[in-house]
Write a protein that holds these residues in place. Structure first.
Motif, short mmCIF file in Angstrom:
data_model
loop_
_atom_site.label_atom_id
_atom_site.label_comp_id
_atom_site.label_asym_id
_atom_site.label_seq_id
_atom_site.Cartn_x
_atom_site.Cartn_y
_atom_site.Cartn_z
N GLU A 1 39.76 -1.38 -3.70
CA GLU A 1 39.27 -2.13 -2.55
C GLU A 1 38.06 -1.48 -1.91
OE1 GLU A 1 42.65 -2.55 -0.01
OE2 GLU A 1 43.70 -3.84 -1.43
N LYS A 2 37.97 -0.15 -1.96
CA LYS A 2 36.87 0.57 -1.32
C LYS A 2 35.81 1.06 -2.30
CE LYS A 2 39.41 3.64 0.74
NZ LYS A 2 39.86 4.77 1.55
N ASP A 3 36.21 1.42 -3.51
CA ASP A 3 35.33 2.15 -4.41
C ASP A 3 34.81 1.37 -5.61
OD1 ASP A 3 35.80 4.34 -2.76
OD2 ASP A 3 37.49 5.03 -3.96
N VAL A 4 35.17 0.10 -5.76
CA VAL A 4 34.78 -0.67 -6.95
C VAL A 4 34.14 -1.99 -6.54
CG1 VAL A 4 35.58 -1.76 -9.08
CG2 VAL A 4 36.67 0.34 -8.29
N ASP A 5 33.03 -2.34 -7.20
CA ASP A 5 32.39 -3.64 -7.04
C ASP A 5 32.30 -4.29 -8.41
OD1 ASP A 5 31.83 -3.70 -4.27
OD2 ASP A 5 30.10 -2.39 -4.58
N VAL A 6 32.77 -5.52 -8.51
CA VAL A 6 32.66 -6.30 -9.74
C VAL A 6 31.82 -7.52 -9.40
CG1 VAL A 6 33.91 -7.58 -11.52
CG2 VAL A 6 34.93 -5.51 -10.54
N THR A 7 30.71 -7.69 -10.14
CA THR A 7 29.82 -8.83 -9.89
C THR A 7 29.42 -9.48 -11.21
OG1 THR A 7 27.87 -7.41 -9.92
CG2 THR A 7 28.85 -7.83 -7.77
N VAL A 8 29.03 -10.75 -11.11
CA VAL A 8 28.48 -11.48 -12.25
C VAL A 8 27.15 -12.06 -11.80
CG1 VAL A 8 28.76 -13.44 -13.81
CG2 VAL A 8 30.74 -12.06 -13.19
N SER A 9 26.10 -11.76 -12.57
CA SER A 9 24.78 -12.27 -12.25
C SER A 9 23.98 -12.45 -13.53
CB SER A 9 24.06 -11.29 -11.32
OG SER A 9 22.77 -11.74 -11.03
N ASP A 10 23.36 -13.60 -13.68
CA ASP A 10 22.52 -13.89 -14.86
C ASP A 10 23.24 -13.63 -16.17
OD1 ASP A 10 20.37 -14.62 -13.22
OD2 ASP A 10 19.69 -12.54 -13.06
N GLY A 11 24.52 -13.99 -16.25
CA GLY A 11 25.27 -13.85 -17.49
C GLY A 11 25.69 -12.43 -17.83
N VAL A 12 25.68 -11.54 -16.83
CA VAL A 12 26.06 -10.14 -17.06
C VAL A 12 27.13 -9.74 -16.06
CG1 VAL A 12 25.25 -7.75 -17.07
CG2 VAL A 12 23.78 -9.55 -17.96
N LEU A 13 28.22 -9.16 -16.58
CA LEU A 13 29.28 -8.61 -15.75
C LEU A 13 28.92 -7.17 -15.42
CD1 LEU A 13 32.25 -8.55 -14.63
CD2 LEU A 13 32.91 -7.76 -16.90
#
Length: 141
Positions: free
Chosen positions: A54-66
């Motif tokens: 919850e504090k230390d991880v970011d998961v994002t998807v942008s332009d077809g890339v995880l």
């Protein structure tokens, strides 16, 4: 030398190599991932032990890339009668994984259990994509 060769072999693109050099992401400090397909879903599992998702991880998807970004801070102290030892380790890590074409950002989910982050990305059925195509009539002018 073999560890260095494994590191270069595991890279997806020259940009990944350059990013790792600048980020200091070498050896055991890299986020290790496992990619597999479960039915019509791409499953990515990342080793992230000892991290609060919850504090230390970011998961994002942008332009077809995880993108999986994590930050780790670890401190160890050892106190004895005649000595004191303190050791700390910290850093941030990024792993980028190209997604198959047609993956919808809103359908991607992530969960964390027992030090493993699991990201699931449903892939569109390739047969449906082909069936959606329609022939365009050509008129003579």
């Amino acid at each position: 030398m073999t560890d260095l060769m494994k590191w270069f072999e595991s890279r997806r693109s020259p940009m990944d190599v350059i990013e790792r050099l600048f980020e200091g992401d070498v050896g055991s400090s890299a986020i290790r991932v496992e990619e597999m397909v479960d039915g019509n879903t791409l499953v990515v599992r990342a080793e992230l032990p000892g991290i609060d998702p919850e504090k230390d991880v970011d998961v994002t998807v942008s332009d077809g890339v995880l993108s999986i970004k994590a930050e780790r801070q670890e401190k160890k102290e050892q106190k004895d009668k005649d000595s004191y030892r303190s050791e700390f380790r910290y850093g941030s890590f990024v792993r980028r994984i190209p997604l198959p074409g047609g993956v919808q950002q809103g359908d991607v989910t992530a969960s964390y259990k027992d030090g493993v982050l699991e990201v699931r990305a449903p892939m569109p059925d390739q047969g449906q994509a082909a069936a959606a195509a329609s022939k365009i009539p050509i008129s003579r002018g």
